[in-house]
Write an enzyme that holds these catalytic residues in place. Structure first.
Site, PDB file in Angstrom:
ATOM      1  N   SER A 120       0.834  -1.195   0.000  1.00 20.39           N
ATOM      2  CA  SER A 120       0.000   0.000   0.000  1.00 20.39           C
ATOM      3  C   SER A 120       0.874   1.254   0.000  1.00 20.39           C
ATOM      4  O   SER A 120       1.692   1.441  -0.891  1.00 20.39           O
ATOM      5  CB  SER A 120      -0.961  -0.041   1.207  1.00 20.39           C
ATOM      6  OG  SER A 120      -1.944   0.958   1.097  1.00 20.39           O
ATOM      7  N   GLU A 153      -1.881  -2.144  -8.114  1.00 17.34           N
ATOM      8  CA  GLU A 153      -3.061  -2.510  -7.323  1.00 17.34           C
ATOM      9  C   GLU A 153      -3.572  -1.267  -6.628  1.00 17.34           C
ATOM     10  O   GLU A 153      -2.859  -0.259  -6.545  1.00 17.34           O
ATOM     11  CB  GLU A 153      -2.718  -3.591  -6.296  1.00 17.34           C
ATOM     12  CG  GLU A 153      -1.762  -3.164  -5.201  1.00 17.34           C
ATOM     13  CD  GLU A 153      -2.404  -2.467  -4.010  1.00 17.34           C
ATOM     14  OE1 GLU A 153      -3.581  -2.746  -3.706  1.00 17.34           O
ATOM     15  OE2 GLU A 153      -1.738  -1.624  -3.390  1.00 17.34           O
ATOM     16  N   HIS A 192      -4.800  -5.235  -1.518  1.00 20.09           N
ATOM     17  CA  HIS A 192      -5.738  -5.051  -0.418  1.00 20.09           C
ATOM     18  C   HIS A 192      -6.882  -6.055  -0.450  1.00 20.09           C
ATOM     19  O   HIS A 192      -8.057  -5.705  -0.540  1.00 20.09           O
ATOM     20  CB  HIS A 192      -6.312  -3.634  -0.464  1.00 20.09           C
ATOM     21  CG  HIS A 192      -5.310  -2.553  -0.207  1.00 20.09           C
ATOM     22  ND1 HIS A 192      -4.394  -2.138  -1.149  1.00 20.09           N
ATOM     23  CD2 HIS A 192      -5.088  -1.790   0.891  1.00 20.09           C
ATOM     24  CE1 HIS A 192      -3.650  -1.161  -0.656  1.00 20.09           C
ATOM     25  NE2 HIS A 192      -4.042  -0.943   0.582  1.00 20.09           N
TER      26      HIS A 192
END
Length: 306
Positions: free
Chosen positions: A115, A210, A276
């Site tokens: 992330s 992502e 995630h």
């Protein structure tokens, strides 16, 4: 060639937990510690991992505190691996506070996160030529045993994770490509363009993308920014991970990605499972690997840790 590979973990090692981004709830940390200790290693929570910024509660302490925890853990001779407790926000605020000269002189060690931690993965690739690990934060270990086990195997038995072939991979553009694994979170990559400690180009790379809680229109803008800036010129291939809680649905996102990326003329595979989502796939960054978008496989040239 791959970057500098860190040593694998062994029983008795020390794993430092740091929070360079947002804080992890205490219950997440408490659940993570027994999982890590069951690996046969000692978990060491760095001083500010439980911290809170005095004004901005979305940050785990001040920028200087978070950077100091990270730097000290990376330099500590008794620490074998550094695992971020979670992503969130704020990693990019620490980049200018790290002493890269000191870090270059230190032996490489495993560094894990995803992330917002993408900013650190990219900085360590650019400044330190370091192989890092795109995998779950420690805050997820207690509630996601599948993701924790995939990470454990990568750290302790890296030869078992040379071939990565998660179920459900879809071919958006067929073909094979060889390159160096890079990237991570789409939002962070777009935000990092034209900033220090960020590579000038994705040329020759196998690019991971992502994201989470984004709308397809915003992701379209971010991908278009990476394309129009020229940053993706010469990319060897693209691996799309997961789109957790993104709107309106995965089929629309997949169609947008195919439409924007197909003109590159390189292999593109979707559904590689990193990012995630529960049971996320661990993927080493900085390793040279071969993507087969038709078979849905990624094969590293060698184990990610020595």
């Amino acid at each position: 060639m791959s970057g500098r590979r860190p040593p694998r973990l062994r029983a008795g090692d020390t794993v430092a937990l740091v929070a360079p981004c947002s804080p992890a709830p205490e219950e997440e940390l408490a659940a993570a510690l027994p999982v890590i200790e069951a690996w046969g290693v000692r978990a060491e929570v760095r001083p500010h991992a439980r911290g809170r910024h005095p004004v901005f509660g979305y940050l785990a302490g001040t920028d200087a505190d978070r950077a100091a925890d990270l730097q000290e853990a990376l330099l500590a001779p008794d620490v074998a691996a550094v695992v971020c407790v979670r992503g969130g926000d704020g990693a990019h605020r620490t980049l200018d506070l790290l002493d890269y000269e000191a870090l270059r002189g230190a032996p490489p060690k495993a560094f894990v996160g995803f992330s917002d931690v993408t900013a650190l993965h990219e900085a360590f690739a650019e400044e330190l030529d370091l192989v890092t690990v795109h995998g779950p934060g420690a805050g997820y270990f207690g509630g996601d045993p599948v993701a924790a086990e995939d990470l454990r195997a990568t750290l302790f038995e890296p030869e078992s994770r040379v071939r990565i072939a998660p179920p459900g991979v879809r071919t958006l553009v067929g073909g094979t490509a060889r390159g160096r694994l890079m990237g991570g979170n789409l939002s962070l990559l777009a935000d990092s363009l034209a900033t220090p400690h960020f590579r000038a180009s994705a040329k020759g790379g196998l690019l991971l993308l992502e994201d989470v809680k984004e709308d397809v229109s915003r992701m379209d803008r971010m991908v278009t920014q990476l394309l129009r800036s020229g940053w993706m010129n010469g990319v060897a291939g693209v691996l799309l991970g997961s789109w957790g809680k993104c709107t309106p649905d995965e089929e629309t996102i997949r169609a947008m990605m195919r439409e924007r990326l197909a003109p590159l003329g390189v292999p593109v595979a979707d559904g590689f499972g990193f990012g995630h989502i529960p049971a996320q796939t661990t993927v080493p960054l900085g390793m040279t690997a071969t993507l087969d978008a038709d078979a849905g496989t990624l094969v590293l040239d060698e184990p990610a840790l020595v």
